[in-house]
Design a protein around this motif. Structure first.
Motif, PDB file in Angstrom:
ATOM      1  N   HIS A  25     -31.001  -9.952  19.203  1.00  0.00           N
ATOM      2  CA  HIS A  25     -30.103 -11.101  19.078  1.00  0.00           C
ATOM      3  C   HIS A  25     -28.862 -10.700  18.304  1.00  0.00           C
ATOM      4  O   HIS A  25     -28.870  -9.706  17.581  1.00  0.00           O
ATOM      5  CB  HIS A  25     -30.816 -12.298  18.435  1.00  0.00           C
ATOM      6  CG  HIS A  25     -31.204 -12.083  16.995  1.00  0.00           C
ATOM      7  ND1 HIS A  25     -30.303 -12.157  15.969  1.00  0.00           N
ATOM      8  CD2 HIS A  25     -32.401 -11.815  16.427  1.00  0.00           C
ATOM      9  CE1 HIS A  25     -30.925 -11.942  14.817  1.00  0.00           C
ATOM     10  NE2 HIS A  25     -32.205 -11.723  15.078  1.00  0.00           N
ATOM     11  N   PRO A  26     -27.773 -11.458  18.449  1.00  0.00           N
ATOM     12  CA  PRO A  26     -26.544 -11.148  17.715  1.00  0.00           C
ATOM     13  C   PRO A  26     -26.755 -11.289  16.207  1.00  0.00           C
ATOM     14  O   PRO A  26     -27.600 -12.063  15.753  1.00  0.00           O
ATOM     15  CB  PRO A  26     -25.545 -12.192  18.210  1.00  0.00           C
ATOM     16  CG  PRO A  26     -26.114 -12.736  19.470  1.00  0.00           C
ATOM     17  CD  PRO A  26     -27.601 -12.599  19.346  1.00  0.00           C
ATOM     18  N   ASP A  27     -25.991 -10.534  15.448  1.00  0.00           N
ATOM     19  CA  ASP A  27     -26.020 -10.664  13.984  1.00  0.00           C
ATOM     20  C   ASP A  27     -25.670 -12.086  13.578  1.00  0.00           C
ATOM     21  O   ASP A  27     -24.938 -12.782  14.273  1.00  0.00           O
ATOM     22  CB  ASP A  27     -25.013  -9.710  13.338  1.00  0.00           C
ATOM     23  CG  ASP A  27     -25.515  -8.282  13.311  1.00  0.00           C
ATOM     24  OD1 ASP A  27     -26.737  -8.078  13.296  1.00  0.00           O
ATOM     25  OD2 ASP A  27     -24.667  -7.370  13.298  1.00  0.00           O
ATOM     26  N   GLY A  28     -26.220 -12.511  12.438  1.00  0.00           N
ATOM     27  CA  GLY A  28     -25.889 -13.810  11.890  1.00  0.00           C
ATOM     28  C   GLY A  28     -26.899 -14.893  12.214  1.00  0.00           C
ATOM     29  O   GLY A  28     -26.815 -15.990  11.671  1.00  0.00           O
ATOM     30  N   LEU A  29     -27.837 -14.621  13.110  1.00  0.00           N
ATOM     31  CA  LEU A  29     -28.872 -15.613  13.420  1.00  0.00           C
ATOM     32  C   LEU A  29     -30.117 -15.338  12.584  1.00  0.00           C
ATOM     33  O   LEU A  29     -30.411 -14.195  12.246  1.00  0.00           O
ATOM     34  CB  LEU A  29     -29.243 -15.557  14.903  1.00  0.00           C
ATOM     35  CG  LEU A  29     -28.131 -15.866  15.904  1.00  0.00           C
ATOM     36  CD1 LEU A  29     -28.648 -15.695  17.322  1.00  0.00           C
ATOM     37  CD2 LEU A  29     -27.591 -17.264  15.695  1.00  0.00           C
ATOM     38  N   ASP A  30     -30.856 -16.370  12.271  1.00  0.00           N
ATOM     39  CA  ASP A  30     -32.105 -16.249  11.529  1.00  0.00           C
ATOM     40  C   ASP A  30     -33.179 -15.712  12.476  1.00  0.00           C
ATOM     41  O   ASP A  30     -33.570 -16.383  13.428  1.00  0.00           O
ATOM     42  CB  ASP A  30     -32.502 -17.618  10.980  1.00  0.00           C
ATOM     43  CG  ASP A  30     -33.804 -17.621  10.218  1.00  0.00           C
ATOM     44  OD1 ASP A  30     -34.572 -16.640  10.292  1.00  0.00           O
ATOM     45  OD2 ASP A  30     -34.065 -18.630   9.537  1.00  0.00           O
ATOM     46  N   SER A  31     -33.662 -14.496  12.227  1.00  0.00           N
ATOM     47  CA  SER A  31     -34.628 -13.856  13.125  1.00  0.00           C
ATOM     48  C   SER A  31     -35.895 -14.684  13.303  1.00  0.00           C
ATOM     49  O   SER A  31     -36.439 -14.765  14.407  1.00  0.00           O
ATOM     50  CB  SER A  31     -34.990 -12.457  12.622  1.00  0.00           C
ATOM     51  OG  SER A  31     -33.882 -11.589  12.744  1.00  0.00           O
ATOM     52  N   ALA A  32     -36.386 -15.311  12.238  1.00  0.00           N
ATOM     53  CA  ALA A  32     -37.602 -16.125  12.349  1.00  0.00           C
ATOM     54  C   ALA A  32     -37.378 -17.301  13.292  1.00  0.00           C
ATOM     55  O   ALA A  32     -38.263 -17.649  14.094  1.00  0.00           O
ATOM     56  CB  ALA A  32     -38.046 -16.618  10.973  1.00  0.00           C
ATOM     57  N   LEU A  33     -36.216 -17.919  13.218  1.00  0.00           N
ATOM     58  CA  LEU A  33     -35.891 -19.029  14.113  1.00  0.00           C
ATOM     59  C   LEU A  33     -35.759 -18.539  15.557  1.00  0.00           C
ATOM     60  O   LEU A  33     -36.234 -19.183  16.495  1.00  0.00           O
ATOM     61  CB  LEU A  33     -34.613 -19.729  13.665  1.00  0.00           C
ATOM     62  CG  LEU A  33     -34.158 -20.911  14.520  1.00  0.00           C
ATOM     63  CD1 LEU A  33     -35.236 -21.985  14.596  1.00  0.00           C
ATOM     64  CD2 LEU A  33     -32.866 -21.489  13.973  1.00  0.00           C
ATOM     65  N   VAL A  34     -35.144 -17.376  15.737  1.00  0.00           N
ATOM     66  CA  VAL A  34     -35.021 -16.803  17.077  1.00  0.00           C
ATOM     67  C   VAL A  34     -36.410 -16.553  17.664  1.00  0.00           C
ATOM     68  O   VAL A  34     -36.688 -16.899  18.813  1.00  0.00           O
ATOM     69  CB  VAL A  34     -34.192 -15.503  17.063  1.00  0.00           C
ATOM     70  CG1 VAL A  34     -34.242 -14.811  18.414  1.00  0.00           C
ATOM     71  CG2 VAL A  34     -32.750 -15.787  16.674  1.00  0.00           C
ATOM     72  N   ILE A  35     -37.307 -15.955  16.875  1.00  0.00           N
ATOM     73  CA  ILE A  35     -38.667 -15.671  17.348  1.00  0.00           C
ATOM     74  C   ILE A  35     -39.370 -16.946  17.771  1.00  0.00           C
ATOM     75  O   ILE A  35     -39.942 -17.029  18.866  1.00  0.00           O
ATOM     76  CB  ILE A  35     -39.485 -14.945  16.262  1.00  0.00           C
ATOM     77  CG1 ILE A  35     -38.956 -13.526  16.073  1.00  0.00           C
ATOM     78  CG2 ILE A  35     -40.961 -14.905  16.625  1.00  0.00           C
ATOM     79  CD1 ILE A  35     -39.546 -12.827  14.876  1.00  0.00           C
ATOM     80  N   SER A  36     -39.362 -17.971  16.932  1.00  0.00           N
ATOM     81  CA  SER A  36     -40.076 -19.205  17.266  1.00  0.00           C
ATOM     82  C   SER A  36     -39.458 -19.900  18.479  1.00  0.00           C
ATOM     83  O   SER A  36     -40.169 -20.441  19.322  1.00  0.00           O
ATOM     84  CB  SER A  36     -40.144 -20.150  16.066  1.00  0.00           C
ATOM     85  OG  SER A  36     -38.861 -20.594  15.707  1.00  0.00           O
ATOM     86  N   THR A  37     -38.139 -19.868  18.592  1.00  0.00           N
ATOM     87  CA  THR A  37     -37.472 -20.502  19.733  1.00  0.00           C
ATOM     88  C   THR A  37     -37.792 -19.760  21.029  1.00  0.00           C
ATOM     89  O   THR A  37     -38.146 -20.379  22.032  1.00  0.00           O
ATOM     90  CB  THR A  37     -35.945 -20.550  19.513  1.00  0.00           C
ATOM     91  OG1 THR A  37     -35.683 -21.277  18.313  1.00  0.00           O
ATOM     92  CG2 THR A  37     -35.245 -21.202  20.683  1.00  0.00           C
ATOM     93  N   VAL A  38     -37.681 -18.442  21.010  1.00  0.00           N
ATOM     94  CA  VAL A  38     -37.984 -17.657  22.204  1.00  0.00           C
ATOM     95  C   VAL A  38     -39.441 -17.849  22.603  1.00  0.00           C
ATOM     96  O   VAL A  38     -39.760 -18.037  23.780  1.00  0.00           O
ATOM     97  CB  VAL A  38     -37.657 -16.167  21.983  1.00  0.00           C
ATOM     98  CG1 VAL A  38     -38.208 -15.295  23.097  1.00  0.00           C
ATOM     99  CG2 VAL A  38     -36.157 -15.970  21.858  1.00  0.00           C
ATOM    100  N   ASP A  39     -40.344 -17.811  21.628  1.00  0.00           N
ATOM    101  CA  ASP A  39     -41.764 -17.982  21.926  1.00  0.00           C
ATOM    102  C   ASP A  39     -42.028 -19.338  22.560  1.00  0.00           C
ATOM    103  O   ASP A  39     -42.721 -19.445  23.573  1.00  0.00           O
ATOM    104  CB  ASP A  39     -42.596 -17.809  20.660  1.00  0.00           C
ATOM    105  CG  ASP A  39     -44.090 -17.816  20.939  1.00  0.00           C
ATOM    106  OD1 ASP A  39     -44.495 -17.256  21.985  1.00  0.00           O
ATOM    107  OD2 ASP A  39     -44.842 -18.370  20.128  1.00  0.00           O
TER     108      ASP A  39
END
Length: 57
Positions: A25-39
């Motif tokens: 994902h692009p820099d600046g995003l919360d990785s934990a939020l990205v993981i939960s959203t993608v999942d």
């Protein structure tokens, strides 16, 4: 990477299929939020997703 996948595949049960998904994902995003959203959105909560790193990482 090819050697890793070949090695893992060589130990799989006959007739099984190895599946691998990689995401960044692009820099600046919360990785934990990205993981939960993608999942939830892309995989319907079927995970498990362990990590999605920023592209620069």
């Amino acid at each position: 990477m090819e050697r890793l996948l070949a090695g893992v595949s060589s130990h799989a049960a006959k007739g099984s299929i190895l599946a691998l998904t990689t995401e960044v994902h692009p820099d600046g995003l919360d990785s934990a939020l990205v993981i939960s959203t993608v999942d939830d959105v892309m995989f319907g909560g079927a995970g498990p997703l362990y990590t999605i790193k920023a592209r620069d990482a």
